[in-house]
Design an enzyme around this catalytic site. Structure first.
Site, PDB file in Angstrom:
ATOM      1  N   CYS A   5      -1.880   6.747   4.531  1.00 50.74           N
ATOM      2  CA  CYS A   5      -2.163   5.322   3.976  1.00 50.74           C
ATOM      3  C   CYS A   5      -2.883   4.291   4.579  1.00 50.74           C
ATOM      4  CB  CYS A   5      -0.571   4.792   3.408  1.00 50.74           C
ATOM      5  SG  CYS A   5      -0.323   3.204   3.072  1.00 50.74           S
ATOM      6  N   CYS A   8      -0.734   1.219   5.463  1.00 51.78           N
ATOM      7  CA  CYS A   8       0.347   1.346   6.273  1.00 51.78           C
ATOM      8  C   CYS A   8       0.031   1.461   7.875  1.00 51.78           C
ATOM      9  CB  CYS A   8       0.988   2.670   5.991  1.00 51.78           C
ATOM     10  SG  CYS A   8       1.710   2.715   4.454  1.00 51.78           S
TER      11      CYS A   8
END
Length: 81
Positions: A5, A8
């Protein structure tokens, strides 16, 4: 979060700052959505990163996506008050 991600990864330094600033006051746990799907479903996580603030096992705050540290601190401080 998930290792793949990109948002993230962008938020990782912010989370590290939060961990240091609130050490001893809160517990910060990073849950991998790929390996913890039951927990992901339990909390209704549909997008990542998702940040949940729990107090006494009840959700008292939630943010989704890339957010400034001040926003995370705001919901944490509200829960601590």
């Amino acid at each position: 979060y998930a290792d793949w991600c990109a948002p993230c990864k962008v938020m990782a330094p912010v989370i590290e700052e939060i961990k240091k600033e609130y050490e001893g006051k809160i517990s910060v746990e990073e849950i991998d959505v790929d390996t913890n799907q039951p927990l992901t479903s339990q909390y209704g996580v549909l997008s990542i990163p998702t940040y949940l603030v729990l107090k006494d096992d009840h959700e008292v705050g939630r943010l989704v996506g890339v957010n400034p540290k001040v926003k995370l601190a705001e919901i944490i401080n509200k829960a601590l008050a």
